[in-house]
Design a protein around this motif. Structure first.
Motif, short mmCIF file in Angstrom:
data_model
loop_
_atom_site.label_atom_id
_atom_site.label_comp_id
_atom_site.label_asym_id
_atom_site.label_seq_id
_atom_site.Cartn_x
_atom_site.Cartn_y
_atom_site.Cartn_z
N ILE A 157 0.83 -1.20 0.00
CA ILE A 157 0.00 0.00 0.00
C ILE A 157 0.87 1.25 0.00
O ILE A 157 0.57 2.24 -0.68
CB ILE A 157 -0.97 0.00 1.20
N LEU A 158 1.96 1.25 0.76
CA LEU A 158 2.87 2.40 0.77
C LEU A 158 3.34 2.72 -0.64
O LEU A 158 3.28 3.89 -1.07
CB LEU A 158 4.08 2.13 1.67
N PHE A 159 3.80 1.72 -1.37
CA PHE A 159 4.27 1.97 -2.74
C PHE A 159 3.15 2.49 -3.63
O PHE A 159 3.36 3.43 -4.41
CB PHE A 159 4.91 0.71 -3.32
N LYS A 160 1.98 1.92 -3.51
CA LYS A 160 0.86 2.39 -4.32
C LYS A 160 0.49 3.83 -3.99
O LYS A 160 0.16 4.61 -4.86
CB LYS A 160 -0.33 1.45 -4.17
N GLU A 161 0.56 4.19 -2.70
CA GLU A 161 0.24 5.56 -2.28
C GLU A 161 1.22 6.59 -2.85
O GLU A 161 0.85 7.73 -3.08
CB GLU A 161 0.23 5.66 -0.75
N ILE A 162 2.47 6.18 -3.07
CA ILE A 162 3.44 7.13 -3.63
C ILE A 162 3.53 7.01 -5.15
O ILE A 162 4.38 7.64 -5.77
CB ILE A 162 4.83 7.01 -2.97
N SER A 170 12.87 8.99 6.15
CA SER A 170 14.04 9.87 6.01
C SER A 170 14.03 10.66 4.70
O SER A 170 14.90 11.49 4.47
CB SER A 170 15.33 9.04 6.10
N GLY A 171 13.05 10.36 3.84
CA GLY A 171 12.97 11.06 2.55
C GLY A 171 13.87 10.47 1.48
O GLY A 171 14.05 11.08 0.42
N SER A 172 14.40 9.28 1.72
CA SER A 172 15.32 8.66 0.77
C SER A 172 14.66 7.68 -0.20
O SER A 172 15.27 7.29 -1.19
CB SER A 172 16.42 7.91 1.52
N LEU A 173 13.43 7.27 0.09
CA LEU A 173 12.78 6.26 -0.75
C LEU A 173 12.44 6.80 -2.13
O LEU A 173 12.75 6.17 -3.14
CB LEU A 173 11.53 5.71 -0.06
N ILE A 174 11.82 7.96 -2.20
CA ILE A 174 11.41 8.50 -3.50
C ILE A 174 12.61 8.78 -4.40
O ILE A 174 12.59 8.39 -5.58
CB ILE A 174 10.48 9.72 -3.33
N PRO A 175 13.70 9.39 -3.91
CA PRO A 175 14.87 9.55 -4.78
C PRO A 175 15.43 8.21 -5.28
O PRO A 175 15.86 8.11 -6.42
CB PRO A 175 15.88 10.28 -3.90
N LEU A 176 15.38 7.19 -4.43
CA LEU A 176 15.85 5.87 -4.84
C LEU A 176 14.97 5.32 -5.96
O LEU A 176 15.47 4.77 -6.94
CB LEU A 176 15.85 4.93 -3.63
N LEU A 177 13.68 5.51 -5.83
CA LEU A 177 12.75 5.07 -6.87
C LEU A 177 12.95 5.86 -8.16
O LEU A 177 12.88 5.30 -9.25
CB LEU A 177 11.31 5.20 -6.38
N GLN A 178 13.20 7.13 -8.04
CA GLN A 178 13.42 7.96 -9.22
C GLN A 178 14.68 7.54 -9.95
O GLN A 178 14.73 7.61 -11.17
CB GLN A 178 13.48 9.43 -8.84
N GLN A 179 15.70 7.11 -9.22
CA GLN A 179 16.93 6.66 -9.84
C GLN A 179 16.69 5.46 -10.75
O GLN A 179 17.33 5.34 -11.78
CB GLN A 179 17.97 6.27 -8.79
N CYS A 180 15.80 4.60 -10.36
CA CYS A 180 15.53 3.44 -11.21
C CYS A 180 14.27 3.66 -12.06
O CYS A 180 13.76 2.75 -12.66
CB CYS A 180 15.44 2.17 -10.40
N GLN A 181 13.77 4.88 -12.09
CA GLN A 181 12.65 5.32 -12.91
C GLN A 181 11.39 4.50 -12.65
O GLN A 181 10.64 4.18 -13.55
CB GLN A 181 13.02 5.26 -14.38
N SER A 182 11.14 4.19 -11.38
CA SER A 182 9.96 3.44 -11.01
C SER A 182 8.80 4.31 -10.55
O SER A 182 7.72 3.82 -10.35
CB SER A 182 10.30 2.45 -9.89
N LEU A 183 9.07 5.56 -10.34
CA LEU A 183 8.02 6.45 -9.84
C LEU A 183 7.21 6.97 -11.01
O LEU A 183 7.76 7.45 -11.99
CB LEU A 183 8.65 7.61 -9.07
N CYS A 184 5.92 6.86 -10.91
CA CYS A 184 5.03 7.31 -12.00
C CYS A 184 4.90 8.81 -12.00
O CYS A 184 5.01 9.46 -11.03
CB CYS A 184 3.66 6.67 -11.85
#
Length: 101
Positions: free
Chosen positions: A29-34, A87-101
């Motif tokens: 759910i966390l991943f879907k929410e972001i 810590s605010g590090s998850l979204i940048p990590l996802l952006q690095q692998c282009q997984s964030l929509c």
């Protein structure tokens, strides 16, 4: 271990779960929410599930499920994912692998 690594590297975010695990549900759910739609593999429904669980543990995941892989790399279980998010590090990590929509 080969199957786990093959599946983990097929998509940007892969979560190995068990169908009855509430922490697995929460991480999903966390991943879907972001805005991320992860690939979810329920290892309790896989004939090779026990071997997969052992492989995940050997890779260094503190708990066998949920086991979260981002960009083919093991991030960890619930504690590691939540710590990254808080810590605010998850979204940048996802952006690095282009997984964030």
């Amino acid at each position: 271990m080969e199957k786990v690594m093959r599946l983990a590297s097929q998509k940007g975010v892969v979560i190995f779960t068990k169908s009855s695990c509430c922490l697995c549900y929460a991480v999903n759910i966390l991943f879907k929410e972001i805005g991320v739609v992860p690939s979810v593999y329920e290892i309790d429904k896989d004939p090779e599930g026990r071997e997969m669980e052992k492989a995940i543990t050997r890779l260094g995941c503190t708990a066998p499920v949920p086991a979260v892989f981002i960009g083919g790399n093991l991030v960890g279980s619930t504690n590691e994912v939540m710590s990254l998010h808080l810590s605010g590090s998850l979204i940048p990590l996802l952006q690095q692998c282009q997984s964030l929509c």
